[in-house]
Scaffold this active site. Sequence first.
Site, PDB file in Angstrom:
ATOM      1  CG  ASP A   1      -2.056   1.163   1.051  1.00 38.44           C
ATOM      2  OD1 ASP A   1      -1.946   2.074   0.066  1.00 38.44           O
ATOM      3  OD2 ASP A   1      -2.937   1.263   1.989  1.00 38.44           O
TER       4      ASP A   1
HETATM    5  C1  NOJ Z   1      -3.517   4.404  -0.119  1.00 39.07           C
HETATM    6  C2  NOJ Z   1      -4.700   3.769   0.203  1.00 39.07           C
HETATM    7  O1  NOJ Z   1      -4.463   3.236   1.317  1.00 39.07           O
HETATM    8  C3  NOJ Z   1      -4.964   2.287  -0.872  1.00 39.07           C
HETATM    9  O2  NOJ Z   1      -6.235   1.630  -0.270  1.00 39.07           O
HETATM   10  C4  NOJ Z   1      -5.043   2.784  -2.104  1.00 39.07           C
HETATM   11  O3  NOJ Z   1      -5.314   1.835  -2.969  1.00 39.07           O
HETATM   12  C5  NOJ Z   1      -3.614   3.400  -2.359  1.00 39.07           C
HETATM   13  N1  NOJ Z   1      -3.445   4.494  -1.523  1.00 39.07           N
HETATM   14  C6  NOJ Z   1      -3.529   3.845  -3.929  1.00 39.07           C
HETATM   15  O4  NOJ Z   1      -4.444   5.002  -4.045  1.00 39.07           O
END
Ligand code: NOJ
Length: 743
Positions: A289
């Site tokens: 993530d």
């Molecule tokens: C952070 C978020 O926690 C996640 O859910 C998301 O897919 C990513 N950023 C990409 O935008």
Amino acid sequence: MKYYQALTCSILLSLSTGMAVGQPLPALPEAATQFIDSLIQAMTIEEKTGQLTLFTSDIDVTGPTMRENYKEDILSGKVGAIFNAYGAAYTRDLQRMAVEETRLGIPLLFGYDVIHGHRTIFPIPLGETASWDLEAIEKAARIAAVEASSEGLHWTFAPMVDVARDPRWGRIAEGAGEDTYLGTKVAVARVKGFQGNDLRAENTVLACTKHFAAYGAAQAGRDYNTVDISEMVLRETYLPPFEATVEAGVATFMTSFNELFGVPATGSEFLLTDILKEEWNFQGFVVTDYTSINEMIPHGVAADEKEAGALAINAGVDMDMQGAVFYNHLPALVKEGKVSEATVDEAVRRVLEAKYRLGLFEDPYRYSNEQREQDSVMTEAHWAVARDVARKSIVLLKNDNNVLPLEKSGTVAVIGPLADNQKELIGSWSAAGDWKTSTSLLEGIRQQVGQQAKVVYAKGANINDDSTQLFQEAVEVANSADVIVLALGEEALMSGEAASRSDINLPGVQLALAQELQKTGKPMVVVLMNGRPLTINWLDDNVPAILETWFLGQQAGHAIADVLFGDYNPSGKLPVTFPRNVGQVPIYYNHKNTGRPFDQENKYTTKYLDVANEPLYPFGYGLSYTTFAYSDLTLSSQTLQANDSLQVSVTVRNTGEVAGHEVVQLYVRDLVGSITRPVKELKGFQKIGLNPGASQTVTFTIKPEDLAFYHSDLSFKPEAGQFKVFVGGNSEEVQEIDFTLAL
Ligand code: NOJ
């Protein structure tokens, strides 16, 4: 001709990925494996690192942008996947660089947060779950995939399957609520919708189950906070939706930001390798993530990025999202022997396999089709489904004296900061959705009543400030009307990522506005728009009708108007408990009994001095414009034997005046176990439609394995003994019957 093209022309077209809907990802055919192996052999360590690197484009970002030169990175083969880039023409252009201007010509993978629709925006996932309609949920994900794939996208960062029992946590909006069983069903429906039954079809995308794992258990509901739960709770409550998506063939997984057992999830060999890749035999790839590799430094498990990178890839991470840690350090880590080349090759293999499964080696441009983009985005058909899913997601919380549905006559005062608002309706994580195309509640009501009723409007207050200046005008408008529809709630970005609240009351002066309007004595209907349960005791005590509408997406105004005027009979049920105050949190229906269960007469039992134990509205709760009576709860046998099953039947009758849908819910309780068991656990539900006066016998099947739970040694098995079965229209109002499990 590029390396892989020469190698593969002859074999690729004839291969099938052999995928079946709802089945684990199948192994690739032998010829494909050979092709991928030989491609890996031809790659330099820098090219391999490129395949493990995901950077954002310049379109849209959800965090700190770390790179500006992503185009040069594509041209030099240093990046194998891009996110936040969409549009057929734009993705084609980037793809062309990768395929035609790099040494090996390996196609790029385009990812994006397509969470609840791409261009056509559906209800936020928590809201959609309130429909308890798995077909509708799958259909919404299918449409999202059709639209996203026609704009060049191959991969969505969804579904988010984090069980969440703390309404302070903003990301509760993105998941399926508090229950593991319901969350598991919804997770699988979403994967099926996104991936369909053929990843090579040009209208399917790779799904990504996230955030692995236990992100929803952040202490105090504060986003990114520490998680500290037992392995038993992890396995029983948080992991089942993840595992179910592996069984349903999900192609990718995303790590989570939190730590678990003192190790950040992105560096957790236990989660990523032992459980995901070995125990569950997950064949897809794992992406971090965002910058969660880099974040292992402030977590305090790595001294620098290089160390964090080694920790992540050795734990089982395959792709680094945006952090540039693999990009900057992986070749050196391999050279120094801190990461083996075999580990890198295995990660590259998983990524190339995903590209293969999509058919990108066959035709890298197949998803970037401008004609299809024109034809299949925001079509009338998609909007019609969005309206239907939206109205199915509405939960009627209160309806004293049948204030609802409203007559299409007289004067309707539409008041509130969310009444004439389009922007908030599409909710957080609305991807490429354009709020300007959404229908406000005011507009929806106007269109619904046409010339039959007069509609007057006042804003009354802002969502989140302390000015009461607009109250007077709102009271005047209310006084001129026969009924008030008052739209209150949160801004869209008060939930979602980095949007935790310690106070879950209505923000600003909205409650005071409701109190002023109530003094007019006019009947009032409150329409709530929010991304989490709110504490709304005063409204519950004083307002005759309350509709929970979450953030319903583009068609919100129409969908709510459908329900307000009785063109659709509400059928949603809460996927999450609504507390009376924030001090009750965490509050969820399937709690344990304790040794001193609640007894009003006895001080020394589990309770608060200042608030009841019960929630304001329980899990599974929701009213209809009709009523349902449950009777004749029967079992096919008093005893459930090993390798056998038990049928639980109940008759549900529509005892009201109009047709309606009811979500019939089945819960069980294991009365005595070697490990204490919850007072109720959802084990089945069926949504049925009944005409007035009609009845239906609903039958559920229970098998011994449905009664299994984790033991101290982490074995998962049922125990013989006495059980209760409960059936009803919510988790509190149930009928019950006993049976014995004999093993
Ligand atoms: C952070 C978020 O926690 C996640 O859910 C998301 O897919 C990513 N950023 C990409 O935008």
